[in-house]
Enzyme design. Structure first.
Site, PDB file in Angstrom:
ATOM      1  CG  HIS A  90      -0.017   0.328   2.818  1.00 26.40           C
ATOM      2  ND1 HIS A  90       0.594  -0.784   2.890  1.00 26.40           N
ATOM      3  CD2 HIS A  90       0.315   0.779   3.049  1.00 26.40           C
ATOM      4  CE1 HIS A  90       1.340  -0.733   4.522  1.00 26.40           C
ATOM      5  NE2 HIS A  90       0.965   0.633   4.131  1.00 26.40           N
ATOM      6  CG  ASP A 144       2.330   4.332   4.835  1.00 20.63           C
ATOM      7  OD1 ASP A 144       1.354   3.838   4.494  1.00 20.63           O
ATOM      8  OD2 ASP A 144       3.287   4.806   5.132  1.00 20.63           O
ATOM      9  CG  HIS A 162       5.262   0.595   2.220  1.00 24.77           C
ATOM     10  ND1 HIS A 162       5.183   1.953   1.813  1.00 24.77           N
ATOM     11  CD2 HIS A 162       4.783   0.487   3.916  1.00 24.77           C
ATOM     12  CE1 HIS A 162       3.802   2.645   3.002  1.00 24.77           C
ATOM     13  NE2 HIS A 162       3.504   1.569   3.974  1.00 24.77           N
ATOM     14  NE  ARG A 208       7.589  -6.735  11.015  1.00 24.11           N
ATOM     15  CZ  ARG A 208       7.588  -5.293  10.218  1.00 24.11           C
ATOM     16  NH1 ARG A 208       7.119  -5.232  11.072  1.00 24.11           N
ATOM     17  NH2 ARG A 208       8.260  -4.995   9.271  1.00 24.11           N
TER      18      ARG A 208
HETATM   19  O1  LIG Z   1       5.637  -2.499  10.570  1.00 17.16           O
HETATM   20  C1  LIG Z   1       5.998  -2.180   9.115  1.00 17.16           C
HETATM   21  O2  LIG Z   1       7.131  -2.527   8.826  1.00 17.16           O
HETATM   22  C2  LIG Z   1       5.126  -1.088   7.979  1.00 17.16           C
HETATM   23  C3  LIG Z   1       4.322  -1.109   8.640  1.00 17.16           C
HETATM   24  C4  LIG Z   1       3.525   0.134   7.786  1.00 17.16           C
HETATM   25  O3  LIG Z   1       3.670   0.641   5.739  1.00 17.16           O
HETATM   26  C5  LIG Z   1       1.940   0.380   8.021  1.00 17.16           C
HETATM   27  O4  LIG Z   1       1.193   0.224   9.629  1.00 17.16           O
HETATM   28  O5  LIG Z   1       1.544   1.504   7.326  1.00 17.16           O
HETATM   29 FE   LIG Z   2       2.759   1.310   5.464  1.00 15.29          FE
END
Ligand SMILES: O=C(O)CCC(=O)C(=O)O
Ligand SMILES: [Fe+3]
Length: 682
Positions: free
Chosen positions: A577, A579, A649, A659
């Protein structure tokens, strides 16, 4: 004449047993509305008399029944327990209870007639407490020209209602009228012990010590009479307040305990009740002991050293460590002669009073510890060791925690304010700061630029290491678990992105709130804020922004693999996606419109751990398939990037373990700043 009363009452002849005072009160109020002043006076005066009669009969009955059927030794009490004798002794105990109940019941009915008749509503009881009858009486007396009585009624009402403006005016008006004298301003409901005490005090301050002592002595006598009545009246019905009594179900001993402890609490409260004046002012502090303080000094000034010694010793029963009083006593003893002073002892009534009160307190504290029935000791003279140590420690700990939390919140607020200030200042200095180049040179002391945009095959991207320490990673990780546990009562919820993972998260705001509630360490909430702030600054520097970055949203997120659901997994932990726009990979498009968070300009993910499998962060093309760079999370690592279409990403599946990362989004638009510092009002 009690005998005739008794005879007549038992035969229930109307007119002899007191008529119910709520009925009389209502009759008087009705007469008032018709302007029938004589009837107002007749009924209201009777109502007042009967209310007082009911009260004193009840108190006296209880006292005399207590004397007749004191519990003391169980009937036929045996020193050595014999098997099976317990129940016999129990019966002896309950026999006494029944006898006492019988005594109280018959004593009261004999003098008052059927008791249910005298059960008045709480409202009427309150009216009498507020002395409302005297308000009516004042008018009625005035109307029929009985000025002196009108003044007394007005004054009596005013004592309990000092904020009543009309009555204040009435009194001023009366004061100017001919035929009204100072003596007319009586308090018809004055409690004798309080009246004597106040008189004593006024003589005392006029240095009329002889008269002062006289009145304080009377005050002490009246105090014990009033105390006995107050305590006896505590033995009334159980007050279910707060409970729905239909739902109250306790066994025999719990019921007895509940009621008994409520009665004891009420009895203990008598020392406050008696120290209070009518007008609702603060009760006198250390009221009963203070009588003996006044007395010893009054006697000393009247050169009555024996009494001075006696009263000083009596005061010391309450406050054995009082230095001034000990010195006084020493002085009086020297004047009187040590031997003589030695032979004088403190007052027996007071000794007994203290002994009984301490026993009561011990029982109440026991009830507090064991059944959680709250007891707040109203007296300031209670010896230290009466309160159980466990309870004392607990209260102390509670107080300390409360103080600590308050302090921490204050500090946090202050520091956040400074941070906000600094941030504002920093931002204005921005342009002047010389930023290290995109060549891997050191940025902050320990922060290293591991990969630049170029190395990450894109624009507006950076990978930093050493942003936070191992300890800080652990603390934030703990915060996430604690917040998830304490915040919602469960450790995780199904991930919104993948069926094979659980998800738990906390925002700064939530963390601070939980901190304030003492559910997570405020220090950790603070760290969350500080580290987010650090990342913000670093991004500002690294991307050489001309205007400041503001927090838009920040979220500490842990994703954990559900072990049973890992086979044949093809999905991502977080689908690809962008942001701040809606990625439509089929069209290689990203549309910057709501519901996307269009005001987000930069993103940063701060990683906290690497003890899991999978979970790599990936950058892709707009097709969401072609991976252009990947980042393996580890503690202290930050991937920062522009939040727009240049940086699609996602996160690869987490297949084992948990994680954790802090996701941070920043905006260049101050209007969209996350208000972290308004925490004082959340
Ligand atoms: O946790 C991550 O590495 C990315 C999370 C992410 O891209 C988001 O929450 O928009
Ligand atoms: Fe993100």
């Amino acid at each position: 004449n009690p005998t005739s009363t008794r005879r007549l009452c038992v035969s229930s002849a109307p007119g002899y047993c007191p008529a119910p005072y709520d009925f009389l009160f209502d009759t008087a109020v009705e007469a008032y509305s018709k302007g029938d002043w004589f009837s107002v006076i007749l009924n209201m005066e009777k109502a007042l008399r009967n209310e007082a009669t009911v009260r004193s009969v009840k108190a006296r009955c209880r006292v005399s029944c207590a004397n007749q059927t004191a519990f003391g030794e169980p009937l036929g009490g045996l020193g050595v327990p014999i098997p099976g004798a317990g129940s016999v002794e129990d019966l002896g105990f309950f026999q006494k209870i029944l006898k006492r109940a019988e005594c109280v019941k018959s004593c009261e009915t004999e003098k008052l007639g059927p008791l249910t008749v005298h059960q008045v509503s709480e409202e009427v009881e309150l009216e009498f407490k507020k002395r409302t009858p005297y308000n009516y009486l004042q008018v009625a007396y005035f109307k029929i020209n009985k000025l002196n009585q009108a003044v007394a009624a007005a004054n009596t009402f005013f004592q309990a209602n000092p904020d009543h403006m009309e009555m204040r005016q009435n009194l001023e008006y009366y004061r100017m009228m001919e035929g009204v004298q100072q003596e007319d301003f009586k308090d018809l409901e004055a409690k004798p012990h309080m009246a004597e005490f106040l008189l004593g005090k006024s003589y005392y301050s006029d240095d009329s010590f002889g008269l002062a002592a006289e009145h304080f002595e009377r005050a002490v006598d009246e105090y014990f009479i009033a105390d006995e009545e107050c305590r006896a009246l505590c033995e009334g019905a159980y007050n279910y307040d707060g409970y729905n009594y239909m739902e109250y179900s306790a066994d025999l001993f719990q019921t007895m305990t509940d009621h008994f402890l409520q009665v004891l609490n009420c009895k203990q409260h008598c020392s406050v009740e008696l120290a209070s004046t009518a007008g609702g002012n603060k009760p006198f502090e250390d009221f009963l002991p203070s009588h003996f303080n006044y007395l010893q000094f009054s006697y000393y000034n009247s050169e009555k050293y024996e009494q001075a010694v006696e009263c000083a010793k009596t005061f010391l029963l309450f406050h054995p460590d009082d230095e001034v009083m000990s010195q006084n006593l020493a002085y009086y003893s020297a004047v009187l002669g040590e031997d003589k002073a030695e032979s004088i002892s403190a007052r027996q009534v007071v000794r007994q009073y203290i002994q009984q009160s301490i026993l009561e307190k011990e029982l109440l504290y026991f009830g507090y510890e064991v059944f959680g029935i709250t007891f707040v000791d109203p007296d300031s003279w209670t010896p230290e060791d009466v309160m159980p140590k466990k309870l004392k420690d607990k209260q102390k700990a509670d107080r300390e925690t409360a103080a600590k939390i308050t302090e921490e919140i204050e500090n946090l607020m202050k520091e956040i304010e400074t941070l906000v200030e600094e941030k504002k200042k920093d931002s204005s200095d921005m342009a002047k700061i010389i930023v290290p180049q995109e060549d891997g040179t050191l940025l902050y002391d320990d922060i290293k630029v591991t990969m630049t945009s170029k190395q990450l095959n894109g624009t507006q991207r950076v990978l930093l290491d050493g942003v936070i320490s191992d300890d800080e990673c652990r603390e934030l990780h703990r915060l996430s678990s604690a917040a998830a546990l304490k915040g919602d009562g469960y450790r995780g919820r199904p991930s919104p992105h993948s069926q094979s993972e659980m998800f738990q998260g906390v925002t700064i705001l939530k963390a601070v709130k939980l901190g304030q509630e003492g559910k997570v360490p405020l220090k950790s909430a603070r760290l969350f804020f500080d580290l987010s702030e650090k990342v913000r600054k670093v991004l500002e520097l690294y991307f050489r922004l001309e205007t400041p970055l503001y927090f838009s949203y920040s979220h500490l997120v842990c994703r954990s693999a559900i072990d049973e659901k890992q086979e044949d997994r093809k999905d991502l932990s977080h689908p690809v996606h962008a942001d701040n726009c809606l990625l439509i990979s089929e069209l290689n498009e990203c549309i910057k419109e709501p519901p996307a968070y269009t005001h987000r300009d930069y993103s940063a993910i701060l990683y906290l751990n690497d003890d899991f499998e999978g979970g790599d962060f990936i950058f892709t093309e707009l097709d969401a398939k072609t991976v252009t760079a990947e980042v393996h999370p580890q503690c202290g690592r930050v991937v920062g990037f522009g939040a727009g279409k240049e940086n699609p990403h996602g996160v690869r599946a987490v297949t084992k373990g948990e994680r954790c990362a802090v996701a941070l989004w920043f905006t260049l638009d101050p209007a969209h700043e996350e208000k972290v510092w308004i925490i004082s009002v959340v």
